[in-house]
Enzyme design. Sequence first.
Site, short mmCIF file in Angstrom:
data_model
loop_
_atom_site.label_atom_id
_atom_site.label_comp_id
_atom_site.label_asym_id
_atom_site.label_seq_id
_atom_site.Cartn_x
_atom_site.Cartn_y
_atom_site.Cartn_z
N ARG A 41 53.34 -55.12 37.07
CA ARG A 41 54.01 -54.55 35.90
C ARG A 41 55.29 -53.80 36.29
NH1 ARG A 41 48.41 -53.23 34.54
NH2 ARG A 41 47.71 -54.53 32.80
N ASN A 55 31.49 -53.88 38.15
CA ASN A 55 30.34 -53.51 38.98
C ASN A 55 29.51 -52.37 38.37
OD1 ASN A 55 32.42 -51.75 39.46
ND2 ASN A 55 32.29 -51.83 41.70
N CYS A 56 30.13 -51.51 37.56
CA CYS A 56 29.36 -50.43 36.92
C CYS A 56 28.41 -50.96 35.84
CB CYS A 56 30.31 -49.39 36.32
SG CYS A 56 31.26 -48.48 37.56
N THR A 84 47.97 -44.55 54.98
CA THR A 84 47.22 -44.26 56.20
C THR A 84 48.17 -43.79 57.29
OG1 THR A 84 47.41 -46.46 57.22
CG2 THR A 84 45.68 -46.17 55.54
N ILE A 107 50.75 -49.41 55.75
CA ILE A 107 49.36 -49.70 55.39
C ILE A 107 48.83 -48.54 54.54
CG2 ILE A 107 47.01 -50.14 56.17
CD1 ILE A 107 48.09 -51.38 58.68
N ALA A 112 45.56 -47.29 51.68
CA ALA A 112 44.13 -47.53 51.45
C ALA A 112 43.69 -46.80 50.19
CB ALA A 112 43.30 -47.08 52.65
N GLY A 131 40.10 -46.48 47.19
CA GLY A 131 38.74 -46.85 46.85
C GLY A 131 37.68 -46.00 47.53
N ASP A 132 36.44 -46.50 47.50
CA ASP A 132 35.29 -45.73 47.96
C ASP A 132 35.30 -45.48 49.46
OD1 ASP A 132 34.45 -45.73 45.37
OD2 ASP A 132 32.77 -47.12 45.66
N LYS A 137 31.43 -23.28 16.08
CA LYS A 137 31.49 -22.71 17.42
C LYS A 137 30.99 -23.79 18.38
CE LYS A 137 30.61 -17.99 15.79
NZ LYS A 137 29.66 -16.84 15.84
#
Length: 554
Positions: A21, A41-42, A268, A273, A275, A277-278, A429
């Site tokens: 984009r 995946n969730c 990194t 390079i 990185a 994600g998990d 409230k």
Amino acid sequence: MKTVIVGGVAGGMSAATRLRRLDETAEIVVLERGPYASYANCGLPYHVGGVIRDRAALLLQTPGSLAARFRLDVRVGHEVTGIDPENRIVTVLELATGDERRETYDELVLAVGASARTAADGDGIPTRTLRTVEDVDAIGALIDAAAEPASALVIGGGFIGLEAVENLVRRGIRTTLVQRGAHVLSPLDPEMAAPIEAELRRRGVDVRTSATVERIEHGEAVLADGGRVRADFIVDAAGVVPNVHLARLAGARLGPTGGIAVDTRGRTSVPHISAVGDGVEKVDALSGEESLVTMAGLANRHGRSVADVIAGRDEHNAPALGTAIVEVFDLVAAKTGWSERQLLAAQRPHRVIHTHPASHATYYPGARDMSMKLLVDPATDAILGAQIVGGDGVDKRIDVLAVAMAGGITASALARLELAYAPQFGSAKDPVNQLGYVAENLRTGTTRAIQWHELDAAMDAGAVLLDVRSPAEHAAGAIPGSVNISVDELRDRLAEIPDGPVVVHCAVGQRGHTAARILSQRGFDVVNLDGGYRTWTAGEASRDRMPQPARAAA
């Protein structure tokens, strides 16, 4: 400019589509080892349970659709086996044919995520993780092949483990849950996790906490405490470990958590390079230190950020709060920021607030109770963390609190937030406002409170415990040693209260606050039991799991 992205789910695909984009001329190649790219995946556990019936609904895009819309060169079944950072070349193995080729790059993005941390040797019992479409297909086949009544063992009581348990039970499978920690959902504190455990047991789940699988033999899982669990198959949800193999091949630095170290722009230690994600370390919003937060929202957000950086934009990642939510049958549990356990371990001063509001106006049908916990810095009034367990409305309240933390809104300032109100959605409230009222009362000294686990010590020191609920409520269940005087009768019965310190309590803390104000203005030394009888009850159910403060270094 040619960008090669390794990994075609969450972070990787967010990076690829965002980069397209931003730059219509870029050459973008996505290399995915598995057979699918850009899948949900969730949603995988919910396909196991039949909530999401159409398997195809999980496959959000295909290489063909991604090529048509974004002009991405997506290659599934392609594994990166080597990286030459000096010449900017990756070696790629096409798994179907065994052919190997070299792919040049100007920028390389590692988005290879994390792998399941297996806790059991499945020899003798089929064992699967629950992270990929292939896992779901295999678990479906195991369910179909199991004899009636089918049984399953789930290892790990975290978010994925609980989703697996719920969906197996939906399929009519007798399920045992083995959790290494003292309680399920370890990101929550024990009194907040207690209702989740009770709901699991109410649904017929055999919950084993403080337990680990030692070995598999003769079709049984043998636990470290000697217990045995027979199951037709095992779902291993014991956690994840970051995938760092490719980072090591490239010579990239790993951080103290074992994840890939990156700067705030996702880069990194190796030039060109990045990185996401998990498998990548994040910066914790409270400590400023490195942490591993494995959340799909962060992976997607950081993938987008890396694309911005590659495109030349001045983009930086915000620190992570670890906001998360899970539904367990009829209950929803959510958290953001730190837990009390973390604060105790770090010896960080904190104030605790428990409330139990309704999800919306109680006169409108369908209101559900919520249990809310707010952790506050007593010096600055900053919000350190929050946890909520309930039904409808938990999601929007945890999101408000996460936004408040990110925006630097103090706990007391929650009282002044203008939130949407209609009786079917909330109350005049709002529960978030109510947290702010309590926080402000504590900050200004308008009221004082003690926690459920401090009550015994206060009574041992001579405090009188005054239950200001109605006589009927007291008769239905009371804290041992308490004296019952209804708040509505309190002003007329002051002479019955012995001299000395007084602890007042009601059901959830609200009438207790009123009683404390009455007594304090008449000269009594009085504190309110935070969260009232309901918090005390949940706390007593989890007393042996209460974290202890860390000892200061000598």
